[in-house]
Design a protein around this motif. Sequence first.
Motif, PDB file in Angstrom:
ATOM      1  N   VAL A  96       0.845  -1.207   0.000  1.00  0.00           N
ATOM      2  CA  VAL A  96       0.000   0.000   0.000  1.00  0.00           C
ATOM      3  C   VAL A  96       0.874   1.248   0.000  1.00  0.00           C
ATOM      4  N   LYS A  97       1.935   1.253   0.822  1.00  0.00           N
ATOM      5  CA  LYS A  97       2.853   2.406   0.865  1.00  0.00           C
ATOM      6  C   LYS A  97       3.497   2.630  -0.498  1.00  0.00           C
ATOM      7  N   SER A  98       3.883   1.546  -1.148  1.00  0.00           N
ATOM      8  CA  SER A  98       4.552   1.646  -2.442  1.00  0.00           C
ATOM      9  C   SER A  98       3.615   2.138  -3.549  1.00  0.00           C
ATOM     10  N   LEU A  99       2.389   1.628  -3.564  1.00  0.00           N
ATOM     11  CA  LEU A  99       1.440   1.981  -4.627  1.00  0.00           C
ATOM     12  C   LEU A  99       0.757   3.337  -4.404  1.00  0.00           C
ATOM     13  N   ARG A 100       0.645   3.742  -3.154  1.00  0.00           N
ATOM     14  CA  ARG A 100      -0.002   5.003  -2.780  1.00  0.00           C
ATOM     15  C   ARG A 100      -1.363   5.219  -3.442  1.00  0.00           C
ATOM     16  N   PRO A 101      -2.290   4.311  -3.223  1.00  0.00           N
ATOM     17  CA  PRO A 101      -3.621   4.496  -3.819  1.00  0.00           C
ATOM     18  C   PRO A 101      -4.364   5.634  -3.121  1.00  0.00           C
ATOM     19  N   GLU A 102      -5.356   6.191  -3.799  1.00  0.00           N
ATOM     20  CA  GLU A 102      -6.185   7.216  -3.182  1.00  0.00           C
ATOM     21  C   GLU A 102      -6.897   6.570  -1.996  1.00  0.00           C
ATOM     22  N   ARG A 103      -6.859   7.224  -0.847  1.00  0.00           N
ATOM     23  CA  ARG A 103      -7.411   6.636   0.368  1.00  0.00           C
ATOM     24  C   ARG A 103      -8.743   7.274   0.735  1.00  0.00           C
ATOM     25  N   THR A 104      -9.662   6.448   1.225  1.00  0.00           N
ATOM     26  CA  THR A 104     -10.952   6.882   1.738  1.00  0.00           C
ATOM     27  C   THR A 104     -11.162   6.200   3.080  1.00  0.00           C
ATOM     28  N   ILE A 105     -11.574   6.944   4.086  1.00  0.00           N
ATOM     29  CA  ILE A 105     -11.800   6.366   5.409  1.00  0.00           C
ATOM     30  C   ILE A 105     -12.859   5.268   5.315  1.00  0.00           C
ATOM     31  N   GLY A 106     -12.580   4.132   5.898  1.00  0.00           N
ATOM     32  CA  GLY A 106     -13.529   3.028   5.930  1.00  0.00           C
ATOM     33  C   GLY A 106     -13.527   2.143   4.704  1.00  0.00           C
ATOM     34  N   VAL A 107     -12.615   2.404   3.755  1.00  0.00           N
ATOM     35  CA  VAL A 107     -12.547   1.606   2.530  1.00  0.00           C
ATOM     36  C   VAL A 107     -11.142   1.039   2.392  1.00  0.00           C
ATOM     37  N   ASN A 108     -11.039  -0.275   2.202  1.00  0.00           N
ATOM     38  CA  ASN A 108      -9.739  -0.887   2.011  1.00  0.00           C
ATOM     39  C   ASN A 108      -9.070  -0.262   0.795  1.00  0.00           C
ATOM     40  N   PRO A 109      -7.786   0.041   0.869  1.00  0.00           N
ATOM     41  CA  PRO A 109      -7.143   0.787  -0.218  1.00  0.00           C
ATOM     42  C   PRO A 109      -6.965   0.056  -1.549  1.00  0.00           C
ATOM     43  N   LEU A 110      -6.907  -1.263  -1.576  1.00  0.00           N
ATOM     44  CA  LEU A 110      -6.637  -1.963  -2.832  1.00  0.00           C
ATOM     45  C   LEU A 110      -7.748  -2.897  -3.291  1.00  0.00           C
ATOM     46  N   PHE A 111      -8.624  -3.298  -2.405  1.00  0.00           N
ATOM     47  CA  PHE A 111      -9.731  -4.174  -2.791  1.00  0.00           C
ATOM     48  C   PHE A 111     -10.878  -3.980  -1.809  1.00  0.00           C
ATOM     49  N   GLN A 112     -12.075  -4.233  -2.284  1.00  0.00           N
ATOM     50  CA  GLN A 112     -13.260  -4.063  -1.447  1.00  0.00           C
ATOM     51  C   GLN A 112     -13.987  -5.396  -1.225  1.00  0.00           C
ATOM     52  N   VAL A 113     -13.513  -6.469  -1.863  1.00  0.00           N
ATOM     53  CA  VAL A 113     -14.139  -7.783  -1.765  1.00  0.00           C
ATOM     54  C   VAL A 113     -13.068  -8.789  -1.350  1.00  0.00           C
ATOM     55  N   LEU A 114     -13.428  -9.671  -0.414  1.00  0.00           N
ATOM     56  CA  LEU A 114     -12.496 -10.666   0.115  1.00  0.00           C
ATOM     57  C   LEU A 114     -13.019 -12.069  -0.169  1.00  0.00           C
ATOM     58  N   THR A 117     -20.210  -7.292  11.711  1.00  0.00           N
ATOM     59  CA  THR A 117     -19.254  -6.292  11.249  1.00  0.00           C
ATOM     60  C   THR A 117     -18.558  -6.794   9.989  1.00  0.00           C
ATOM     61  N   SER A 118     -17.976  -5.869   9.247  1.00  0.00           N
ATOM     62  CA  SER A 118     -17.227  -6.237   8.055  1.00  0.00           C
ATOM     63  C   SER A 118     -16.219  -5.147   7.728  1.00  0.00           C
ATOM     64  N   LYS A 119     -14.998  -5.557   7.414  1.00  0.00           N
ATOM     65  CA  LYS A 119     -13.980  -4.611   6.963  1.00  0.00           C
ATOM     66  C   LYS A 119     -14.112  -4.334   5.469  1.00  0.00           C
ATOM     67  N   TYR A 120     -14.863  -5.194   4.775  1.00  0.00           N
ATOM     68  CA  TYR A 120     -14.959  -5.120   3.320  1.00  0.00           C
ATOM     69  C   TYR A 120     -16.416  -4.975   2.908  1.00  0.00           C
ATOM     70  N   TYR A 121     -16.645  -4.546   1.677  1.00  0.00           N
ATOM     71  CA  TYR A 121     -18.017  -4.437   1.190  1.00  0.00           C
ATOM     72  C   TYR A 121     -18.675  -5.808   1.104  1.00  0.00           C
ATOM     73  N   LEU A 122     -17.875  -6.815   0.740  1.00  0.00           N
ATOM     74  CA  LEU A 122     -18.408  -8.158   0.570  1.00  0.00           C
ATOM     75  C   LEU A 122     -17.289  -9.160   0.835  1.00  0.00           C
ATOM     76  N   SER A 123     -17.583 -10.214   1.594  1.00  0.00           N
ATOM     77  CA  SER A 123     -16.623 -11.288   1.851  1.00  0.00           C
ATOM     78  C   SER A 123     -17.306 -12.618   1.600  1.00  0.00           C
ATOM     79  N   LEU A 124     -16.591 -13.520   0.941  1.00  0.00           N
ATOM     80  CA  LEU A 124     -17.067 -14.884   0.757  1.00  0.00           C
ATOM     81  C   LEU A 124     -16.064 -15.803   1.440  1.00  0.00           C
ATOM     82  N   HIS A 125     -16.521 -16.513   2.489  1.00  0.00           N
ATOM     83  CA  HIS A 125     -15.688 -17.465   3.206  1.00  0.00           C
ATOM     84  C   HIS A 125     -16.212 -18.856   2.866  1.00  0.00           C
ATOM     85  N   VAL A 126     -15.347 -19.697   2.307  1.00  0.00           N
ATOM     86  CA  VAL A 126     -15.724 -21.055   1.940  1.00  0.00           C
ATOM     87  C   VAL A 126     -14.911 -22.020   2.794  1.00  0.00           C
TER      88      VAL A 126
END
Length: 196
Positions: A138-156, A183-192
Motif C-alpha cells: 500500500v505504501k509503495s502503490l499510494r492508492p487514493e485513500r478513503t476512510i472506511g474503505v480498504n485501499p486496494l480491494f473491497q471484496v475478500l 461487522t465487516s472490513k470489506y463491502y463483501l466477503s465470501l468465506h468457503v
Amino acid sequence: WWTDRLRELPPLELPTDSPSRRAADYAGDSVPFVLPAALSQQLRAFSRDAGATVSSTLLAAFSVLLSRFTGQADVPIGTSVAARTRSELEAVVGLLANVIVMRVDLSGRPTFREAVARVQQLGAESFEHQDVPFDLLVKSLRPERTIGVNPLFQVLFLFLQEGLDALSVPGLSFRERQLPSVTSKYYLSLHVTDDG
C-alpha cells in the motif's frame, strides 16, 4: 512484481441499494449456506478435469459473478495467505498471515474454463510473491485513500480446507467455527470452508 501487477487498479463498483460508506462504521451481516453434496462433487470433478484447485474454481466463479454485477472485466479480490513460506517460521506460534490482491482479468469474454485457467495461473504467480507485506505494498502503490474503505480491494475471498483450520493440543481439540458476524472490513466477503 506487485507494483506492476496492481498498477492503475480500479475499484470494484458494486451495485448497491444505498450509497457507499463514507465513514468507517464496519456494519455488516452474515448469510451462511451449505452447498449440496452433489454440487460439491461436481465442483471437484470439474476442477480435476480443468487441472485446477477447487479454490481456483470457486474464485473464478465468484469473479465471474462480480464481473457480471459490476460490468467490469478487471476484478480485484483480496485473499489471505498463510505467510509461512520459510522453514524457520514453521515452529513459530501465532497467526502469520498476509493479504494478497488477486487481480482477475476477465477481458475478452473468456469461457468459464478459460477463466478458471487464468485464476489458477494468477494464483501460482501471486503465491510466489506472497512475502511482500500488504502494508508495504500500500505504501509503495499510494492508492487514493478513503476512510472506511480498504485501499486496494473491497471484496475478500477466503478458502479453508478440512484439516487446515483445526488446531490440536494434547488432550484438547480446537476447531474454527464461523460465527455470524455483524461487522465487516470489506463491502463483501465470501468465506468457503471445504469440510468434506
